[in-house]
Design an enzyme around this catalytic site. Structure first.
Site, mmCIF file in Angstrom:
data_model
loop_
_atom_site.group_PDB
_atom_site.id
_atom_site.type_symbol
_atom_site.label_atom_id
_atom_site.label_comp_id
_atom_site.label_asym_id
_atom_site.label_seq_id
_atom_site.Cartn_x
_atom_site.Cartn_y
_atom_site.Cartn_z
ATOM 1 N N ASN A 8 0.867 -1.175 0.000
ATOM 2 C CA ASN A 8 0.000 0.000 0.000
ATOM 3 C C ASN A 8 0.903 1.225 0.000
ATOM 4 O O ASN A 8 1.499 1.561 1.015
ATOM 5 C CB ASN A 8 -0.898 -0.002 1.248
ATOM 6 N N TRP A 9 1.002 1.854 -1.159
ATOM 7 C CA TRP A 9 1.885 3.026 -1.259
ATOM 8 C C TRP A 9 1.313 4.252 -0.560
ATOM 9 O O TRP A 9 1.976 5.286 -0.502
ATOM 10 C CB TRP A 9 2.103 3.403 -2.727
ATOM 11 N N LYS A 10 0.074 4.163 -0.112
ATOM 12 C CA LYS A 10 -0.611 5.328 0.458
ATOM 13 C C LYS A 10 -0.527 6.495 -0.540
ATOM 14 O O LYS A 10 -0.527 6.249 -1.739
ATOM 15 C CB LYS A 10 0.004 5.695 1.805
ATOM 16 N N HIS A 94 -9.811 1.620 4.425
ATOM 17 C CA HIS A 94 -8.546 1.786 5.151
ATOM 18 C C HIS A 94 -8.781 2.767 6.303
ATOM 19 O O HIS A 94 -9.521 3.742 6.145
ATOM 20 C CB HIS A 94 -7.457 2.307 4.206
ATOM 21 N N GLU A 96 -7.122 5.097 7.439
ATOM 22 C CA GLU A 96 -6.811 6.498 7.139
ATOM 23 C C GLU A 96 -7.996 7.157 6.429
ATOM 24 O O GLU A 96 -8.292 8.329 6.658
ATOM 25 C CB GLU A 96 -5.526 6.575 6.295
ATOM 26 N N GLU A 166 -6.183 -4.721 10.329
ATOM 27 C CA GLU A 166 -5.168 -3.697 10.560
ATOM 28 C C GLU A 166 -5.494 -2.927 11.845
ATOM 29 O O GLU A 166 -6.211 -1.909 11.789
ATOM 30 C CB GLU A 166 -5.147 -2.713 9.390
ATOM 31 N N GLY A 172 1.886 2.081 10.863
ATOM 32 C CA GLY A 172 2.894 3.132 10.801
ATOM 33 C C GLY A 172 3.529 3.479 12.138
ATOM 34 O O GLY A 172 4.220 4.487 12.258
ATOM 35 N N SER A 212 2.812 -2.213 10.520
ATOM 36 C CA SER A 212 4.255 -2.249 10.812
ATOM 37 C C SER A 212 4.909 -3.581 10.433
ATOM 38 O O SER A 212 5.797 -4.063 11.138
ATOM 39 C CB SER A 212 4.497 -1.917 12.287
ATOM 40 N N GLY A 233 2.520 -1.073 4.315
ATOM 41 C CA GLY A 233 2.604 0.336 3.949
ATOM 42 C C GLY A 233 4.046 0.794 3.807
ATOM 43 O O GLY A 233 4.677 0.636 2.764
ATOM 44 N N GLY A 234 4.595 1.342 4.883
ATOM 45 C CA GLY A 234 5.923 1.950 4.857
ATOM 46 C C GLY A 234 7.007 1.077 4.228
ATOM 47 O O GLY A 234 7.834 1.571 3.448
HETATM 48 C C1 PEP Z 1 -1.012 0.304 5.765
HETATM 49 O O1 PEP Z 1 -0.737 1.311 5.110
HETATM 50 O O2 PEP Z 1 -2.059 -0.283 5.581
HETATM 51 C C2 PEP Z 1 -0.046 -0.151 6.749
HETATM 52 C C3 PEP Z 1 -0.260 -1.286 7.369
HETATM 53 O O3 PEP Z 1 1.043 0.653 6.959
HETATM 54 P P1 PEP Z 1 2.402 0.252 7.708
HETATM 55 O O4 PEP Z 1 2.867 -1.051 7.108
HETATM 56 O O5 PEP Z 1 3.335 1.365 7.436
HETATM 57 O O6 PEP Z 1 2.104 0.067 9.159
#
Ligand code: PEP
Length: 252
Positions: A8-10, A94, A96, A166, A172, A212, A233-234
């Protein structure tokens, strides 16, 4: 069941950087025994598709959609528009988007159903806040999010839904949920699915974990029964690092 890892590049990478990411990732050695997908910003779908050509690895995913086919919905994008880029999956709900854009369970359900109807698999994100977990409400919150989101979905056929657990406190934060705790919640999610669709879907639905995940901890999730993959994500922003994470996910 094949594991699924979704990047997930956000809100990172417009068309220029998206194309470069895909070309770099395609040069990496990738495991053949897992499914890999990249969820890119809508404006970068065309560039990602053009760098991928007809290649299906990684599969292309979107991060958001609107539930109507077309019409006076300024700024929105329909499932059929996503199909034009060969998009096979789309994230909905999501945290966010729930937090910053007011996405409700009802909207998530409508988006998921519209996607499935168009032949795109919805990746439905659910998860509790730190406060809800502390108060002992996590299971109740997640159960209700899942039940609402799958209400209008069909269990069978193409475009089968994926549920991404999640926990919001893990996204994050560098503080991932322990694999056994994630597995416990995945079991709760499977119970809801089984109640709604029938016992055989308990194991047929793909439930992945997000929060994470890195190349250093993916192996633990990948090898925990009941965790069918990860939403990352990250750690997906660097194509070489994401390829490393994919390779590290399984014993093979
Ligand atoms: C996400 O963006 O859905 C996510 C899980 O981010 P991260 O891996 O950075 O926690």
């Amino acid at each position: 069941m094949r594991k699924l890892i979704i990047a997930n590049w956000k809100m990172y990478y417009g068309p220029v950087k998206a194309g470069a990411w895909v070309r770099a990732f395609r040069r990496e050695r990738l495991p053949k025994d897992i499914d890999i997908s990249i969820a890119v910003p809508s404006v970068s779908l065309a560039a990602a598709r053009s760098s991928l050509g007809r290649a299906t690895i990684p599969a292309l995913a979107a991060q958001n959609v609107f539930w109507e086919k077309e019409g006076a919905f300024t700024g929105e994008i329909s499932p059929t528009m996503l199909l034009e880029f060969g998009t096979s999956m789309c994230i909905v709900g999501h945290s966010e988007r729930r937090t910053y854009l007011g996405e409700t369970d009802e909207m998530v359900a409508k988006k998921a159903a519209a996607l499935q109807k168009a032949g795109i698999a919805p990746v439905i994100c659910v998860g509790e806040t730190a406060v809800q977990r502390k108060k002992g409400q996590a299971k109740r919150v997640v159960k209700s999010q899942v039940a609402n989101a799958i209400a209008d979905l069909k269990p069978d056929g193409r475009a089968q839904a994926v549920i991404a657990y999640e926990p919001i406190w893990a996204i994050g934060s560098g503080k991932p949920c322990r694999p056994m705790d994630a597995k416990e919640m995945h079991d709760v999610i499977r119970d809801v699915v089984s109640k709604a669709w029938g016992a055989r879907y308990r194991d047929e639905i793909r439930v992945i974990y997000g929060g994470s995940v890195t190349d250093r901890n993916i192996y633990e999730y990948g090898t925990t029964t009941g965790i069918d993959g990860a939403l990352v994500g990250g750690a997906s922003l660097d194509p070489r690092n994401f390829a490393l994470l994919c390779r590290a996910s399984s014993p093979a």
